[in-house]
Write a protein that holds these residues in place. Structure first.
Motif, PDB file in Angstrom:
ATOM      1  N   ASP A 179      -0.814  -4.598   3.954  1.00 23.12           N
ATOM      2  CA  ASP A 179      -1.058  -3.856   5.483  1.00 23.12           C
ATOM      3  C   ASP A 179      -2.587  -3.778   5.640  1.00 23.12           C
ATOM      4  OD1 ASP A 179      -1.180  -1.828   7.357  1.00 23.12           O
ATOM      5  OD2 ASP A 179       0.904  -1.476   6.937  1.00 23.12           O
ATOM      6  N   GLY A 180      -3.068  -4.600   6.584  1.00 16.17           N
ATOM      7  CA  GLY A 180      -4.444  -4.398   6.950  1.00 16.17           C
ATOM      8  C   GLY A 180      -4.607  -4.237   8.220  1.00 16.17           C
ATOM      9  N   GLY A 181      -3.542  -3.574   9.179  1.00 15.68           N
ATOM     10  CA  GLY A 181      -3.461  -3.471  10.593  1.00 15.68           C
ATOM     11  C   GLY A 181      -2.234  -3.060  10.989  1.00 15.68           C
ATOM     12  N   LYS A 197       2.677   2.424   4.042  1.00 14.67           N
ATOM     13  CA  LYS A 197       1.389   1.965   3.554  1.00 14.67           C
ATOM     14  C   LYS A 197       0.713   2.897   2.968  1.00 14.67           C
ATOM     15  CE  LYS A 197      -2.259   2.767   6.075  1.00 14.67           C
ATOM     16  NZ  LYS A 197      -3.557   3.188   5.269  1.00 14.67           N
ATOM     17  N   ARG A 200      -5.602   4.283   0.946  1.00 20.61           N
ATOM     18  CA  ARG A 200      -6.386   3.281   0.719  1.00 20.61           C
ATOM     19  C   ARG A 200      -7.028   3.514  -0.917  1.00 20.61           C
ATOM     20  NH1 ARG A 200     -11.233   4.573   3.727  1.00 20.61           N
ATOM     21  NH2 ARG A 200     -10.318   2.956   5.368  1.00 20.61           N
ATOM     22  N   LEU A 215      -9.544  -2.141   4.955  1.00 22.66           N
ATOM     23  CA  LEU A 215      -8.411  -1.925   5.816  1.00 22.66           C
ATOM     24  C   LEU A 215      -7.395  -1.869   5.146  1.00 22.66           C
ATOM     25  CD1 LEU A 215      -9.568  -3.951   8.883  1.00 22.66           C
ATOM     26  CD2 LEU A 215      -9.883  -1.418   8.841  1.00 22.66           C
ATOM     27  N   GLY A 216      -7.103  -2.883   4.018  1.00 24.60           N
ATOM     28  CA  GLY A 216      -5.941  -3.272   3.571  1.00 24.60           C
ATOM     29  C   GLY A 216      -5.504  -2.795   2.193  1.00 24.60           C
ATOM     30  N   THR A 217      -4.186  -2.698   1.984  1.00 25.68           N
ATOM     31  CA  THR A 217      -3.418  -2.255   0.892  1.00 25.68           C
ATOM     32  C   THR A 217      -2.102  -2.916   0.788  1.00 25.68           C
ATOM     33  OG1 THR A 217      -2.942  -0.083  -0.431  1.00 25.68           O
ATOM     34  CG2 THR A 217      -2.337  -0.357   1.954  1.00 25.68           C
ATOM     35  N   CYS A 414      -0.898   1.688  14.643  1.00 25.42           N
ATOM     36  CA  CYS A 414      -0.892   1.392  13.252  1.00 25.42           C
ATOM     37  C   CYS A 414      -2.307   1.101  12.844  1.00 25.42           C
ATOM     38  CB  CYS A 414      -0.062   0.118  12.628  1.00 25.42           C
ATOM     39  SG  CYS A 414       1.830   0.436  12.493  1.00 25.42           S
ATOM     40  N   SER A 415      -2.985   0.603  13.525  1.00 24.88           N
ATOM     41  CA  SER A 415      -4.341   0.083  12.847  1.00 24.88           C
ATOM     42  C   SER A 415      -5.438   1.350  12.761  1.00 24.88           C
ATOM     43  CB  SER A 415      -5.321  -1.030  13.883  1.00 24.88           C
ATOM     44  OG  SER A 415      -5.253  -0.582  15.263  1.00 24.88           O
ATOM     45  N   ASN A 418      -5.465   2.365   9.191  1.00 24.44           N
ATOM     46  CA  ASN A 418      -6.013   1.496   8.187  1.00 24.44           C
ATOM     47  C   ASN A 418      -7.586   1.622   8.433  1.00 24.44           C
ATOM     48  OD1 ASN A 418      -3.524  -0.190   9.489  1.00 24.44           O
ATOM     49  ND2 ASN A 418      -4.057  -1.015   7.369  1.00 24.44           N
TER      50      ASN A 418
END
Length: 473
Positions: A179-181, A197, A200, A215-217, A414-415, A418
């Motif tokens: 999940d980056g966004g 999510k 981080r 951003l991502g996990t 969502c973003s 992130n």
């Protein structure tokens, strides 16, 4: 083999399947063969897997059975087949990032896959994704469309769309996404799944230092909250390679999911963090219905909108830099999709570390503002996405700008999380008038996963979404 019907085994979840094996009602090999039969039957329609590791999975399950028979301790996920999104290394297979540009074979497992194996999981295959996870629609030139088990004419969302289709249809009880966004939460929303999510830095991205910079996990998509918690307990942790590390928590995720819940302060907001995006009426109705449910459960529920600064200057450079990082890993750049090549080219300006650091610092300032809502509230309840699942073929014939215009609104709720790094989860919230899944999003303060899990578990008991099964199952 247990006398349970095929569908009961398929939809017993991670917790249920692990217990079937632990109790001796089912062997790891029998469960793996069961999953492979379902994949053989359903995957030609849904296109959830790009690579099925049948021989490897059978061999792994057989070894696990021998270990259990010898009396050796078994792991949390002993014998449970798990699908892996194809941005994670699995030894002996290429990590394609959803496209055709990688032919090089991975020599070793990623840290997440290694931890899954250590917990006794059977790695059964690699799942579809849009190239580099760029789009919220799982459609690629290399692998075609991935179809939604609830209605095969609509999208699974993305970018963990293959994993979502595999789990929703009961091919597997859980699969790993990234999940980056919104790429865990959006396909969970489109496919009627629970998708958390995590904070981080909670889960390692090794051998890579990060996933789309800050951003991502990585994390699982599952049908139930307890299933998600169990998989997280198996994969949580970082390595010296990782750029980010989350604050340790005082309990395991599985403990948090089932712990008694005191009344929470919940802010309900349907205002979109991105200007100009309006949620569909059924999406808003779904949020309102869950808000009323939470109030009836004894929580304090108020209408309140967080402050949302414009996050573009933090989000966009990190996406572009992340795509550029991944494009540099391929061995056949000539086989990249045209849109991906264009983004990667733009990403050259976002590749220097100073640009990434500046974008991260902007994100920290944005997080400071947004997180002021948690001075008063424990949870923000909001839409996961403004739209119902879209028709497949969203990217067909589109150039870069047209694809971006279609994609950005889907991830608009969502973003922001992130950028901030907060934990956030997609939670099933019933169905639309057309029978498509509805979803709400629960967001907590930094390192607040246990609060999300316990509240989502309470909602699961009230809504009962795990009892619903799609037509393609």
């Amino acid at each position: 083999m247990t006398d349970l019907p095929d569908s009961e085994v398929a939809f017993s979840g991670v917790v249920g399947q692990a217990e079937l094996i632990r109790s001796g009602q089912l062997s790891a090999r029998e469960l793996t063969e069961h999953a492979l039969r379902r994949i053989e039957r359903l995957n030609p329609t849904l296109n959830a897997f790009t690579r099925v590791l049948a021989d490897e999975a059978i061999a792994e399950a057989t070894r696990l059975d021998e270990r259990q028979a010898s009396g050796d301790p078994v792991g949390l996920l002993h014998g449970v087949p798990i699908a892996i999104k194809d941005e994670n290394d699995v030894a002996g297979t290429p990590t394609t990032y959803g496209g055709a540009a990688v032919t090089r074979i991975a020599n070793s497992d990623s840290e997440v896959v290694r931890r899954l194996r250590d917990a006794g999981a059977v790695i059964i295959g690699k799942t579809t994704m849009p190239e580099f996870g760029i789009w919220p629609f799982t459609e690629t030139a290399a692998h075609g469309y991935t179809r939604n088990p609830w209605n095969t004419t609509v999208s699974t969302g993305g970018s963990s769309g293959g994993t979502a289709a595999a789990v929703a249809s009961g091919m597997v009880a859980a699969g790993i996404g990234g999940d980056g966004g919104g790429s865990i939460r959006l396909p969970s929303a489109f496919c009627g799944l629970f998708g958390l999510k995590a904070q981080r830095g909670r889960v390692s991205t090794a051998p890579n230092g990060n996933l789309w910079r800050s951003l991502g996990t990585l994390g699982p998509l599952t049908r139930s909250v307890e299933d998600s918690a169990l998989v997280y307990d198996a994969i949580i942790g970082t390595t010296p390679v990782d750029d980010y590390r989350a604050e340790p928590l005082g309990a395991r995720f599985t403990e948090g999911a089932v712990s008694p819940l005191h009344p929470l302060r919940i802010a309900v907001s349907t205002r979109c963090p991105v200007r100009g995006v309006t949620p569909a009426p059924e999406v808003v109705a779904g949020v309102r219905a869950v808000a009323e449910m939470l109030s009836a459960l004894g929580h304090r529920v108020d209408e309140h909108d967080p402050r949302y600064p414009d996050a573009t200057a933090s989000f966009l450079p990190q996406v572009l830099g992340g795509v550029r990082d991944e494009a540099l890993r391929v061995d056949r750049p000539d086989l990249l999709e045209k849109r991906t090549r264009a983004l990667s080219s733009i990403g050259r300006i976002a590749s220097p570390r100073r640009v990434g650091r500046a974008a991260y610092r902007r994100g920290q300032r944005i997080a400071h503002t947004v997180n002021q809502v948690f001075d008063t509230y424990d949870i923000v309840l909001m839409p996961t996405t403004p739209a119902l699942p879209r028709r497949i073929g969203q990217l067909e014939g589109t150039g870069l700008l047209s694809a971006v215009r279609k994609a950005l609104p889907i991830a608009a709720y969502c973003s922001i999380w992130n950028v901030c790094g907060n934990p956030a989860a997609a939670v099933p919230a019933g169905f639309s008038t057309d029978g498509l899944p509805l979803s709400v999003q629960l967001v907590s303060r930094p390192n607040g996963e246990l609060t999300i899990l316990s509240l989502a578990h309470q909602l699961e008991g009230r809504i009962g979404w795990t009892n619903s099964r799609p037509p393609q199952a």
